[in-house]
Design a protein around this motif. Sequence first.
Motif, short mmCIF file in Angstrom:
data_model
loop_
_atom_site.label_atom_id
_atom_site.label_comp_id
_atom_site.label_asym_id
_atom_site.label_seq_id
_atom_site.Cartn_x
_atom_site.Cartn_y
_atom_site.Cartn_z
N VAL A 56 0.84 -1.20 0.00
CA VAL A 56 0.00 0.00 0.00
C VAL A 56 0.87 1.25 0.00
O VAL A 56 0.64 2.20 -0.77
N VAL A 57 1.89 1.27 0.86
CA VAL A 57 2.78 2.42 0.91
C VAL A 57 3.55 2.57 -0.40
O VAL A 57 3.87 3.67 -0.84
N ALA A 58 3.84 1.44 -1.04
CA ALA A 58 4.67 1.45 -2.26
C ALA A 58 3.92 1.91 -3.50
O ALA A 58 4.55 2.16 -4.54
N THR A 59 2.60 2.03 -3.45
CA THR A 59 1.84 2.43 -4.64
C THR A 59 2.47 3.68 -5.27
O THR A 59 2.52 4.73 -4.63
N PRO A 60 2.99 3.57 -6.51
CA PRO A 60 3.92 4.56 -7.05
C PRO A 60 3.26 5.74 -7.77
O PRO A 60 3.56 6.03 -8.92
N TYR A 111 5.25 -0.46 12.08
CA TYR A 111 4.87 0.85 12.60
C TYR A 111 3.74 1.51 11.78
O TYR A 111 3.19 2.51 12.23
N LEU A 112 3.46 0.97 10.60
CA LEU A 112 2.37 1.50 9.78
C LEU A 112 1.44 0.37 9.41
O LEU A 112 1.86 -0.64 8.83
N SER A 113 0.16 0.54 9.75
CA SER A 113 -0.83 -0.43 9.30
C SER A 113 -1.15 -0.17 7.83
O SER A 113 -0.77 0.87 7.28
N PRO A 114 -1.85 -1.09 7.17
CA PRO A 114 -2.22 -0.83 5.77
C PRO A 114 -3.00 0.47 5.60
O PRO A 114 -2.77 1.22 4.65
N VAL A 115 -3.92 0.77 6.52
CA VAL A 115 -4.72 2.00 6.40
C VAL A 115 -3.84 3.23 6.59
O VAL A 115 -3.90 4.20 5.81
N ALA A 116 -2.99 3.21 7.61
CA ALA A 116 -2.08 4.34 7.85
C ALA A 116 -1.12 4.51 6.67
O ALA A 116 -0.77 5.63 6.29
N GLY A 117 -0.68 3.38 6.10
CA GLY A 117 0.22 3.45 4.94
C GLY A 117 -0.45 4.11 3.75
O GLY A 117 0.18 4.87 3.01
N ALA A 118 -1.75 3.81 3.57
CA ALA A 118 -2.47 4.42 2.45
C ALA A 118 -2.58 5.93 2.64
O ALA A 118 -2.39 6.70 1.68
N ILE A 119 -2.86 6.37 3.85
CA ILE A 119 -2.95 7.81 4.12
C ILE A 119 -1.58 8.47 3.91
O ILE A 119 -1.47 9.55 3.33
N CYS A 120 -0.54 7.81 4.39
CA CYS A 120 0.83 8.32 4.21
C CYS A 120 1.15 8.48 2.72
O CYS A 120 1.73 9.50 2.30
N GLN A 121 0.77 7.49 1.92
CA GLN A 121 1.07 7.55 0.49
C GLN A 121 0.31 8.69 -0.19
O GLN A 121 0.82 9.33 -1.10
N GLU A 122 -0.92 8.95 0.26
CA GLU A 122 -1.68 10.06 -0.33
C GLU A 122 -0.98 11.39 -0.10
O GLU A 122 -0.93 12.25 -0.98
N VAL A 123 -0.41 11.58 1.08
CA VAL A 123 0.32 12.81 1.38
C VAL A 123 1.54 12.93 0.45
O VAL A 123 1.83 14.01 -0.09
N ILE A 124 2.24 11.83 0.23
CA ILE A 124 3.40 11.83 -0.67
C ILE A 124 2.97 12.17 -2.09
O ILE A 124 3.64 12.95 -2.79
N ASP A 125 1.83 11.62 -2.52
CA ASP A 125 1.33 11.88 -3.88
C ASP A 125 1.09 13.37 -4.11
O ASP A 125 1.50 13.94 -5.12
N VAL A 126 0.39 13.99 -3.16
CA VAL A 126 0.06 15.41 -3.31
C VAL A 126 1.33 16.26 -3.37
O VAL A 126 1.46 17.17 -4.20
N ALA A 141 11.69 7.91 -2.56
CA ALA A 141 12.50 7.85 -1.33
C ALA A 141 11.60 7.88 -0.09
O ALA A 141 11.80 7.10 0.86
N LEU A 142 10.61 8.79 -0.10
CA LEU A 142 9.68 8.85 1.02
C LEU A 142 8.87 7.55 1.12
O LEU A 142 8.59 7.06 2.22
N SER A 143 8.52 6.99 -0.05
CA SER A 143 7.77 5.73 -0.04
C SER A 143 8.60 4.59 0.53
O SER A 143 8.09 3.72 1.25
N ILE A 144 9.90 4.58 0.20
CA ILE A 144 10.77 3.52 0.72
C ILE A 144 10.89 3.62 2.24
O ILE A 144 10.87 2.61 2.95
N VAL A 145 10.99 4.86 2.75
CA VAL A 145 11.00 5.05 4.20
C VAL A 145 9.70 4.51 4.79
O VAL A 145 9.70 3.79 5.82
N GLY A 146 8.57 4.84 4.13
CA GLY A 146 7.29 4.33 4.59
C GLY A 146 7.22 2.82 4.54
O GLY A 146 6.65 2.17 5.43
N MET A 147 7.80 2.21 3.48
CA MET A 147 7.80 0.75 3.37
C MET A 147 8.57 0.11 4.52
O MET A 147 8.17 -0.93 5.06
#
Length: 632
Positions: A273-277, A591-606, A578-584
């Motif tokens: 989920v965090v890795a979604t590019p 430390y990140l659940s799938p839901v938290a990872g998805a929210i984290c990835q959305e912030v990176i996308d924006v 790079a931010l996604s790899i840290v999240g991964m």
Amino acid sequence: MASKTEAKQATPTWKSLETLIAGFAIAMITLHLVLRFGTSSAPTIVALPLWGVLVLGGIPLVWDLLLKMFRREFGSDLLAGISIVTSALLEEYLAGSLVVLMLSGGEALEAYAVRSASSVLRALSQRMPSVAHRKRGAEVEDIALDELAIDDIVAVFPHEICPIDGTVIEGHGVMDESYLTGEPYMMSKTPGSAVLSGAINGESALIIRAEKLAVDSRYAKIMEVMEASETQKPKMRRLADKLGAWYTPLAVAIGVAAWIATGNPVRFLAVMVVATPCPLLIGIPVAIIGSISLAARRAIIVRDPSSLEMADTCRTLIFDKTGTLTYGEPKLVQRICADQSRDQEILGIVGSLERFSKHPLAQAIVAAASEAKLAPHSVSEINEPPGQGLRGIVSGRNIEVTSRKKLLAQQPELLNQLPPQAGGLECVILVDDVYAATYQFRDTPRRDGASFIKHLGPRHSIRRTMMVSGDRESEVRYLAEQVGIEDVSFSQSPEQKLDIVNAETAKANSIFVGDGINDAPALMAATVGIAFGQNSDVTTEAADVVVLDSSLQKIDEFLHISRRMRRIALQSAIGGMALSIVGMMLAAAGYLSPVAGAICQEVIDVAAVLNALRVALPPKSMIDFEPSESEH
């Protein structure tokens, strides 16, 4: 033609579907949260909205990814498909729904970003008039723009937008061309001045002669860029695919390692989920489309978006001579008279006659007579058969302008009276059938040519500059010395030019700059072909980039736009990854659940998209060379 139409229709349909999926996902995720935290509903009821997202939204998205796999298109968006399938299998429905939202919402975000990057071009498209005022005699009639023909006379009233490219034949005034050229100046217009479609007229009415059809005008070419930039996205993902080639297996490896190390498949899902590019899928196309918009505002038409990716990697720059490093306008540089005391008299007579000629050298003679402030003489009985020179009676005297070859064929005894033949062009003048003068011409080097060539190595990492021309050796070497190019090839046919460009491109990525029909094969063979687009439709069709204003400064601007696009695109893509790899790593460590990872990835996308949008904002300067004092 049908396939192109179908493709154009299919793309908006799919974009609309993804926008609907994104909206549906937001609504269902919101409903799920309300049921989960605001009611005491059964778990099955709470999960029902998420099932709807995965079934109605996830299945179409995964199916599209499967079709890409069957076509052997293993893009970085494959990670999103793995995440959706894994979340469904592990009953992590909220995480899977968030990935559906990320993937579909990413496309909607990209569409919005593209619209923002192209906002200037869209504003231009809304400004163009749909009618023109055609003038016939004393009458003026309004006609549809596409009914205008070449040589039609058109009236442009005060404060109106010029509907066509042409030349002023009556009136004096100014025009605002800043929408097209980027220069914030009012340009003076007098009879003989060129005018551009899309320019805003000033206080005075102007009468112009149309020189292009509406579909071939400057304005129309810029509109074509806007349309093309929205339909060529597959070509614009090559940089993303190169980065995704290592990013995708790395993400899968981290996820699998976390699963094996902990025995918990949810860790694998969290990593996916965090890795979604999305920085790769959205950031790079937005940067390229924004750069196309910026280039169009600078009168640079990018026909092939990949040229923006490749130009900054080119190390060889090859020029044609005429019209690229020269102005393509011969200048009278030497007047050799049989009786030098008659120089001004002969120039005045010949200049008066040449006003009625369409020969390429005529304008140079007229300009020289005008600069000398010589009054025109009365002219009669003009005769200019094709290829036979110019004859006429000027103030009662028979004047003939011909070539050395034709003169000696008729009067070989004049050989000893003629000066030695020099490089460049020449004409011979007879007054009352007596040899009077030889005029010699050269195509003037561009004022900024030497400083432009000199700065290519230090500023753009160009290791080799070449000149390849079909002209004679003396003319080519003369120009090469003026601009500082040592590697020259002369008397080259189009086939020979093509061979040279192929050989150089095999050694290093190359840029070829030309402006004639005979340059078309070389333009297509180079890594990036740049055409000065004033002379030949064949040339502009063959080129990757068309410079509408024939200027070396525009080439410099394009090189800077290319470098800036790569830098900002890589910032968005690599920074996002790079931010996604840290999240991964955090997800792999728990430390990140799938839901938290998805929210984290959305912030990176924006963040990645906002950074990519910077590319459409023009910097203070896109030129880093100045003509030397000797060139002024």
